[in-house]
Design a protein around this motif. Structure first.
Motif, PDB file in Angstrom:
ATOM      1  N   UNK A   1       0.930  -1.611  -0.192  1.00  0.00           N
ATOM      2  CA  UNK A   1       0.358  -0.224  -0.295  1.00  0.00           C
ATOM      3  C   UNK A   1       0.558   1.074  -0.215  1.00  0.00           C
ATOM      4  N   UNK A   2       0.677   2.103  -0.999  1.00  0.00           N
ATOM      5  CA  UNK A   2       1.582   3.286  -1.141  1.00  0.00           C
ATOM      6  C   UNK A   2       0.481   4.555  -0.031  1.00  0.00           C
ATOM      7  N   UNK A   3       1.935   4.962   0.737  1.00  0.00           N
ATOM      8  CA  UNK A   3       0.749   5.988   2.082  1.00  0.00           C
ATOM      9  C   UNK A   3       0.854   7.964   1.041  1.00  0.00           C
ATOM     10  N   UNK A   4       0.456   7.246  -0.258  1.00  0.00           N
ATOM     11  CA  UNK A   4       0.265   8.858  -0.679  1.00  0.00           C
ATOM     12  C   UNK A   4      -1.208   9.228   0.287  1.00  0.00           C
ATOM     13  N   UNK A   5      -1.900  10.838  -0.135  1.00  0.00           N
ATOM     14  CA  UNK A   5      -2.594  11.330   0.849  1.00  0.00           C
ATOM     15  C   UNK A   5      -3.908  10.862   0.196  1.00  0.00           C
ATOM     16  N   UNK A   6      -4.243  10.599  -0.582  1.00  0.00           N
ATOM     17  CA  UNK A   6      -6.041   9.758  -0.936  1.00  0.00           C
ATOM     18  C   UNK A   6      -5.917   8.603  -0.244  1.00  0.00           C
ATOM     19  N   UNK A   7      -4.907   7.211  -0.388  1.00  0.00           N
ATOM     20  CA  UNK A   7      -5.404   6.764   0.784  1.00  0.00           C
ATOM     21  C   UNK A   7      -4.859   6.486   2.259  1.00  0.00           C
ATOM     22  N   UNK A   8      -4.212   7.833   2.127  1.00  0.00           N
ATOM     23  CA  UNK A   8      -4.317   7.994   3.451  1.00  0.00           C
ATOM     24  C   UNK A   8      -5.449   8.554   4.850  1.00  0.00           C
ATOM     25  N   UNK A   9      -6.549   9.201   3.844  1.00  0.00           N
ATOM     26  CA  UNK A   9      -7.657   9.575   4.058  1.00  0.00           C
ATOM     27  C   UNK A   9      -8.586   8.142   4.129  1.00  0.00           C
ATOM     28  N   UNK A  10      -8.293   7.935   2.732  1.00  0.00           N
ATOM     29  CA  UNK A  10      -9.209   6.863   3.534  1.00  0.00           C
ATOM     30  C   UNK A  10      -9.336   5.945   4.210  1.00  0.00           C
ATOM     31  N   UNK A  11      -7.978   5.151   4.435  1.00  0.00           N
ATOM     32  CA  UNK A  11      -7.270   4.418   6.198  1.00  0.00           C
ATOM     33  C   UNK A  11      -8.435   5.634   7.687  1.00  0.00           C
ATOM     34  N   UNK A  12      -7.881   6.876   7.322  1.00  0.00           N
ATOM     35  CA  UNK A  12      -8.472   7.195   8.587  1.00  0.00           C
ATOM     36  C   UNK A  12     -10.146   7.327   8.494  1.00  0.00           C
ATOM     37  N   UNK A  13     -10.315   7.291   7.841  1.00  0.00           N
ATOM     38  CA  UNK A  13     -11.834   6.901   7.685  1.00  0.00           C
ATOM     39  C   UNK A  13     -12.157   5.896   7.980  1.00  0.00           C
ATOM     40  N   UNK A  14     -11.560   5.041   7.335  1.00  0.00           N
ATOM     41  CA  UNK A  14     -11.635   3.348   7.972  1.00  0.00           C
ATOM     42  C   UNK A  14     -11.483   3.299  10.044  1.00  0.00           C
ATOM     43  N   UNK A  15     -10.721   3.723  10.354  1.00  0.00           N
ATOM     44  CA  UNK A  15     -10.123   4.346  11.507  1.00  0.00           C
ATOM     45  C   UNK A  15     -11.435   4.549  11.970  1.00  0.00           C
TER      46      UNK A  15
ATOM     47  N   UNK B   1     -14.929  12.510  -0.107  1.00  0.00           N
ATOM     48  CA  UNK B   1     -15.167  13.072  -1.236  1.00  0.00           C
ATOM     49  C   UNK B   1     -13.801  12.940  -1.451  1.00  0.00           C
ATOM     50  N   UNK B   2     -12.692  13.684  -0.723  1.00  0.00           N
ATOM     51  CA  UNK B   2     -11.641  14.086  -1.040  1.00  0.00           C
ATOM     52  C   UNK B   2     -10.440  13.173  -1.505  1.00  0.00           C
ATOM     53  N   UNK B   3     -11.000  11.955  -0.968  1.00  0.00           N
ATOM     54  CA  UNK B   3      -9.380  10.916  -0.797  1.00  0.00           C
ATOM     55  C   UNK B   3     -10.063  10.574  -2.851  1.00  0.00           C
ATOM     56  N   UNK B   4     -11.262  10.449  -3.414  1.00  0.00           N
ATOM     57  CA  UNK B   4     -11.489  10.906  -4.522  1.00  0.00           C
ATOM     58  C   UNK B   4     -10.826  11.446  -5.485  1.00  0.00           C
ATOM     59  N   UNK B   5     -10.975  12.467  -5.094  1.00  0.00           N
ATOM     60  CA  UNK B   5     -11.254  13.831  -5.689  1.00  0.00           C
ATOM     61  C   UNK B   5      -9.620  14.029  -6.282  1.00  0.00           C
ATOM     62  N   UNK B   6      -9.104  13.777  -4.956  1.00  0.00           N
ATOM     63  CA  UNK B   6      -7.840  13.831  -5.101  1.00  0.00           C
ATOM     64  C   UNK B   6      -7.002  12.603  -6.022  1.00  0.00           C
ATOM     65  N   UNK B   7      -7.126  11.519  -5.458  1.00  0.00           N
ATOM     66  CA  UNK B   7      -6.539  10.414  -6.145  1.00  0.00           C
ATOM     67  C   UNK B   7      -6.579  10.269  -7.875  1.00  0.00           C
ATOM     68  N   UNK B   8      -8.152  10.973  -8.439  1.00  0.00           N
ATOM     69  CA  UNK B   8      -8.322  11.181  -9.588  1.00  0.00           C
ATOM     70  C   UNK B   8      -7.131  12.629  -9.673  1.00  0.00           C
ATOM     71  N   UNK B   9      -7.314  13.304  -8.919  1.00  0.00           N
ATOM     72  CA  UNK B   9      -7.036  14.477  -9.422  1.00  0.00           C
ATOM     73  C   UNK B   9      -5.065  14.399  -9.517  1.00  0.00           C
ATOM     74  N   UNK B  10      -4.681  13.957  -9.424  1.00  0.00           N
ATOM     75  CA  UNK B  10      -3.323  13.480  -8.760  1.00  0.00           C
ATOM     76  C   UNK B  10      -2.750  12.566  -9.601  1.00  0.00           C
ATOM     77  N   UNK B  11      -3.561  11.144  -9.826  1.00  0.00           N
ATOM     78  CA  UNK B  11      -3.603  10.456 -10.611  1.00  0.00           C
ATOM     79  C   UNK B  11      -2.906   8.993  -9.558  1.00  0.00           C
TER      80      UNK B  11
END
Length: 222
Positions: free
Chosen positions: A1-15, A48-58
């Motif tokens: 798992x790459x700890x970029x900002x989108x994945x980190x936001x998703x993981x925080x939401x899971x916690x 909203x932001x994790x998906x948006x940033x993931x698409x924006x930053x590819x």
């Protein structure tokens, strides 16, 4: 798992999903209600932001695509369990909550059954609206729980304290107690209406996924 900002936001939401229930373990009400509301809303915003940033930053990834729906479902399921438990098992809440929980479990089972063909059940725009409706409804219900608890505690206390509340910068006809009573009932009814709308959208999207999976289910039956 790459700890970029989108994945980190998703993981925080899971916690944050179990964190909503933990609020009621460590804090007294109504503070637990308010903290759970703030935590739930904050986590919902990251959806909203994790998906948006993931698409924006590819930075879209398979791990992020897997964790995102899991985090959403965990948030909704745990929050509904908490709300139904503290609401006195209101049947007008239990019925839509049951529809939502059944659909989420059923669709997860369909995706697991389809395996490599699970992409057929990709998240649709209506399913995204469904998730938004669920999160808005749950947020409103948390707010209603807090207001209702304030009313119950005020009624349980002595009259002198209620008079003190009435004189807290408000006139006698519009005091903290009347505000909590009116607000709690109104917000609760509004939340119930929203959760029924969310349940309807949930059922519709579940039926749509079932139709897409039906050809593969028929193959198994044959």
């Amino acid at each position: 798992m790459r700890w970029n900002i989108p994945n980190t936001l998703t993981f925080i939401r899971l916690l944050a999903a179990p964190g909503v229930a933990v609020m009621f373990l460590y804090f007294a009400r109504p503070w637990a209600d308010w903290f759970a509301l703030v935590l739930f809303l904050s986590a919902a915003v990251t959806d909203f932001f994790d998906g948006y940033l993931a698409r924006l930053w590819r930075q879209e990834s398979r791990v992020g695509a897997m964790l995102d729906p899991i985090a959403d479902k965990a948030m909704v399921v745990i929050a509904l369990l908490v709300i139904t438990g503290f609401s006195g098992m209101d049947p007008w809440l239990i019925i839509p909550a049951t529809v939502i929980l059944f659909r989420e479990v059923f669709v997860s089972g369909l995706r697991e059954f389809l395996g490599s063909k699970s992409s057929l059940l990709a998240v649709t725009k209506l399913a995204k609206w469904k998730t938004t409706a669920q999160m808005v409804a749950i947020s409103v219900l948390f707010a209603a729980m807090g207001l209702e608890y304030v009313r119950e505690q005020a009624l349980a206390r002595n009259h002198s304290l209620m008079r003190e509340m009435s004189n807290a910068g408000l006139d006698a006809d519009f005091n903290v107690l009347s505000l909590a009573t009116f607000g709690g009932e109104t917000v609760w009814l509004f939340g119930l209406a929203l959760i029924w709308v969310a349940a309807a959208l949930t059922a519709i999207t579940g039926w749509d996924y079932l139709k897409k999976a039906m050809p593969y289910l028929k193959d198994v039956a044959e």
